[in-house]
Design an enzyme around this catalytic site. Structure first.
Site, PDB file in Angstrom:
ATOM      1  N   CYS A  66     -32.921  42.686 -26.711  1.00 41.31           N
ATOM      2  CA  CYS A  66     -34.010  41.727 -26.934  1.00 41.31           C
ATOM      3  C   CYS A  66     -33.489  40.306 -27.082  1.00 41.31           C
ATOM      4  CB  CYS A  66     -34.793  42.148 -28.164  1.00 41.31           C
ATOM      5  SG  CYS A  66     -35.445  43.795 -27.936  1.00 41.31           S
TER       6      CYS A  66
ATOM      7  N   PRO B 174       0.288  38.570 -20.371  1.00 43.75           N
ATOM      8  CA  PRO B 174      -0.908  38.769 -19.553  1.00 43.75           C
ATOM      9  C   PRO B 174      -1.822  39.834 -20.147  1.00 43.75           C
ATOM     10  CG  PRO B 174       0.969  39.864 -18.540  1.00 43.75           C
ATOM     11  CD  PRO B 174       1.491  39.181 -19.776  1.00 43.75           C
ATOM     12  N   GLY B 175      -3.103  39.566 -20.094  1.00 45.61           N
ATOM     13  CA  GLY B 175      -4.082  40.571 -20.508  1.00 45.61           C
ATOM     14  C   GLY B 175      -4.950  40.915 -19.315  1.00 45.61           C
TER      15      GLY B 175
ATOM     16  N   ARG C 193     -19.508  39.075 -21.382  1.00 40.31           N
ATOM     17  CA  ARG C 193     -18.986  37.896 -20.669  1.00 40.31           C
ATOM     18  C   ARG C 193     -20.066  37.079 -19.940  1.00 40.31           C
ATOM     19  NH1 ARG C 193     -15.603  37.608 -17.203  1.00 40.31           N
ATOM     20  NH2 ARG C 193     -14.354  35.965 -18.163  1.00 40.31           N
TER      21      ARG C 193
ATOM     22  N   GLY D 213      -3.100  34.236 -19.629  1.00 38.57           N
ATOM     23  CA  GLY D 213      -4.064  33.387 -18.940  1.00 38.57           C
ATOM     24  C   GLY D 213      -4.049  33.519 -17.435  1.00 38.57           C
TER      25      GLY D 213
ATOM     26  N   TYR E   1     -20.110  33.397 -21.487  1.00 42.92           N
ATOM     27  CA  TYR E   1     -19.417  32.355 -20.713  1.00 42.92           C
ATOM     28  C   TYR E   1     -20.109  32.050 -19.391  1.00 42.92           C
ATOM     29  CZ  TYR E   1     -15.696  34.634 -23.453  1.00 42.92           C
ATOM     30  OH  TYR E   1     -14.957  35.232 -24.433  1.00 42.92           O
TER      31      TYR E   1
HETATM   32  N1  LLP Z   1      -1.968  35.275 -25.414  1.00 42.09           N
HETATM   33  C1  LLP Z   1      -2.755  34.695 -26.316  1.00 42.09           C
HETATM   34  C2  LLP Z   1      -2.159  34.011 -27.459  1.00 42.09           C
HETATM   35  C3  LLP Z   1      -4.155  34.741 -26.166  1.00 42.09           C
HETATM   36  O1  LLP Z   1      -4.946  34.147 -27.063  1.00 42.09           O
HETATM   37  C4  LLP Z   1      -4.712  35.398 -25.041  1.00 42.09           C
HETATM   38  C5  LLP Z   1      -6.148  35.459 -24.843  1.00 42.09           C
HETATM   39  C6  LLP Z   1      -3.839  36.018 -24.129  1.00 42.09           C
HETATM   40  C7  LLP Z   1      -2.459  35.922 -24.336  1.00 42.09           C
HETATM   41  C8  LLP Z   1      -4.303  36.772 -22.926  1.00 42.09           C
HETATM   42  O2  LLP Z   1      -5.029  36.002 -22.057  1.00 42.09           O
HETATM   43  P1  LLP Z   1      -5.377  36.589 -20.606  1.00 42.09           P
HETATM   44  O3  LLP Z   1      -4.083  36.808 -19.885  1.00 42.09           O
HETATM   45  O4  LLP Z   1      -6.105  37.858 -20.785  1.00 42.09           O
HETATM   46  O5  LLP Z   1      -6.215  35.542 -19.993  1.00 42.09           O
HETATM   47  N2  LLP Z   1     -12.840  36.837 -23.981  1.00 42.09           N
HETATM   48  C9  LLP Z   1     -12.444  35.871 -22.969  1.00 42.09           C
HETATM   49  C10 LLP Z   1     -10.967  35.651 -22.956  1.00 42.09           C
HETATM   50  C11 LLP Z   1     -10.426  35.207 -24.260  1.00 42.09           C
HETATM   51  C12 LLP Z   1      -8.943  35.195 -24.259  1.00 42.09           C
HETATM   52  C13 LLP Z   1      -8.399  34.944 -25.606  1.00 42.09           C
HETATM   53  N3  LLP Z   1      -6.981  34.914 -25.644  1.00 42.09           N
HETATM   54  C14 LLP Z   1     -12.985  36.298 -21.625  1.00 42.09           C
HETATM   55  O6  LLP Z   1     -13.652  37.330 -21.548  1.00 42.09           O
HETATM   56  O7  LLP Z   1     -12.787  35.612 -20.627  1.00 42.09           O
END
Ligand code: LLP
Length: 435
Positions: A363, A295-296, A333, A260, A337
């Site tokens: 479309c 982290p993603g 996105r 997150g 969102y």
């Molecule tokens: N860990 C868990 C259990 C998660 O569900 C997620 C993301 C992450 C880590 C990684 O989160 P990050 O560090 O990337 O924020 N599609 C959405 C984001 C959905 C995230 C879902 N879970 C967007 O484009 O903003």
């Protein structure tokens, strides 16, 4: 791999920071956008558009930043869903980091990438039995359990495999992460995790079962967090829960604080990861819990741009539209969102900026990449770069309107490697056999 030094990039006077780019890998030279030492216009000419362009150096420096903040003893588990390209996964592994997966498919990706699966954590509210079996066989670090019905499935899989299955309980701490409702996960009305008032019974069930081992606790509060305080509030609640009964803490080895970590998207500041680490690590160390982070977006978001070509312009009612060849199927996105990604011309034309809606050919009225955005004049054939598109861009792309998903290119210095071909129409129809 060495982390790139952003400071070194910024002192080169021929490289001008690109407005909105969260990393100096994307910068301007003579008014044109470059990714590291590749001209983005050259990449578009060689690989076509729409095209995802990733900077290897940007990924490396973000991994370096997280490692510097959390120290060597934290486990970094990259959230595969953010960008699951096999080459990106291999690059993460080259840094010695593990992975956070949420499906058997993501585990298969790791296998296809040829990276080890022992540093994997597996979350998800509804894991299927085959996914559990596959992850037990893969010898992952632990399962993040979020639904009680999973416990007997995990125990049975452990019994069959002759192993004790490591389990971290994903708690729902009912903390407001202050993020978009669709990506908030730590509130009590969300489907994720186990509410604190149920968690005691779930811990008891884990402790009772000889095929399960309570490895720790997990909280993931949501995505795109900007503040430290939700991470602290969650740990406060987990510690209070652990201290409520000796059974809750016995044998616990890990605290997985989730992912997150927010990035700026050209507007705000990114999350101060060093401050998160400073607030949490001493408390975890005092309890002997190894920190796990997932982290993603933070690792890959600013490392990617979606390059798109202008198909035409159109004025209708009170709106001016810039029609481009990328659409909601390529980058969902903004439509899903109302996310705002910085957009810059790859080579700016002189002239007065105009306020436009940047829209794709799909479309749907919801098919836009930006609304009411001020951009320099653009004409058919010009290229635009949608920045901050390295996370949840390609990985959320679809074939809606029977559109082929974009190609992806990874840049390292002067080298640009195609890491995913544009789909062919034959691939799109391949499974639609007459039965
Ligand atoms: N860990 C868990 C259990 C998660 O569900 C997620 C993301 C992450 C880590 C990684 O989160 P990050 O560090 O990337 O924020 N599609 C959405 C984001 C959905 C995230 C879902 N879970 C967007 O484009 O903003």
């Amino acid at each position: 791999m060495a982390a790139s030094d952003p400071a070194a990039d910024s002192v080169d006077p021929s490289r001008i920071p690109c407005p909105g780019a969260g990393h100096p890998a994307f910068h301007l030279r003579d008014g044109e956008l470059w990714c590291e030492d590749c001209r983005v216009a050259d990449l578009a000419a060689e690989f076509g558009t729409p095209l995802y362009v990733y900077s290897g150096a940007a990924i490396d420096s973000r991994v370096g930043a997280v490692r510097a903040a959390f120290g060597a003893d934290a486990r970094i588990c990259y959230a595969v869903k953010a960008n699951s390209n096999l080459t990106v996964l291999r690059r993460m592994h080259a840094h010695g980091i593990g992975f956070d997966v949420v499906s058997g498919g993501e585990l298969e990706r790791l296998r296809a990438a040829g990276v080890p699966t022992d540093g994997v954590v597996f979350a998800g509210v509804g894991k299927e039995p085959w996914e559990i079996d596959a992850a037990v066989a893969a010898g992952i670090l632990f399962f993040n359990v979020e639904s009680e019905h999973e416990l007997p499935l995990l125990a049975a899989a452990g019994r069959r495999a002759g192993v004790q299955v490591p389990v971290a309980l994903r708690l729902n701490p009912d903390v407001d992460a202050g993020t978009h409702a669709y990506i908030s996960t730590g509130k009590k009305d969300n489907k994720f995790g186990i509410a604190l008032d149920r968690a005691g019974e779930v811990v008891a069930a884990i402790v009772r079962d000889p095929n399960l081992r309570l490895a720790g606790y997990h909280v993931h509060l949501g995505s795109q967090l900007q503040e430290v305080s939700p991470y602290v509030a969650a740990l406060d609640k987990v510690e209070a829960f652990v201290d409520a009964a000796p059974e809750h803490g016995a044998g616990v080895t890990h605290y997985d604080l989730g992912g997150g970590f927010g990035i700026g998207y050209g507007k705000g500041a990114e999350l101060d990861v060093t401050a998160v680490a400073a607030a949490l690590l001493p408390r975890l160390r005092a309890r002997g819990w190894q920190p796990v982070i997932e982290p993603g977006r933070y690792l890959v978001g600013d490392a990617g741009a979606l390059v798109t070509a202008v198909l035409g312009t159109k004025q209708q009612g009170g709106s001016r539209f810039l029609l481009v060849d990328a659409a909601m199927n390529d980058l969902l996105r903004p439509a899903l969102y109302a996310a705002e990604h910085p957009i810059v011309p790859v080579a700016a034309r002189p002239g007065e900026p105009a306020v436009v809606d940047v829209v794709g050919p799909v479309c749907e009225t919801g098919d836009f990449l930006a609304r009411r955005r001020s951009l320099p004049p653009c004409a058919r054939g010009d290229l635009l770069a949608v920045l901050g598109a390295g996370a949840y861009g390609a990985s959320m792309a679809s074939n809606y309107n029977t559109r082929r998903r974009p190609a992806e290119v990874l840049v390292d210095g002067r080298a640009a490697r195609l890491v995913r071909r544009r789909e062919t129409f034959a691939q799109l129809f391949a499974n639609e056999v007459e039965l």
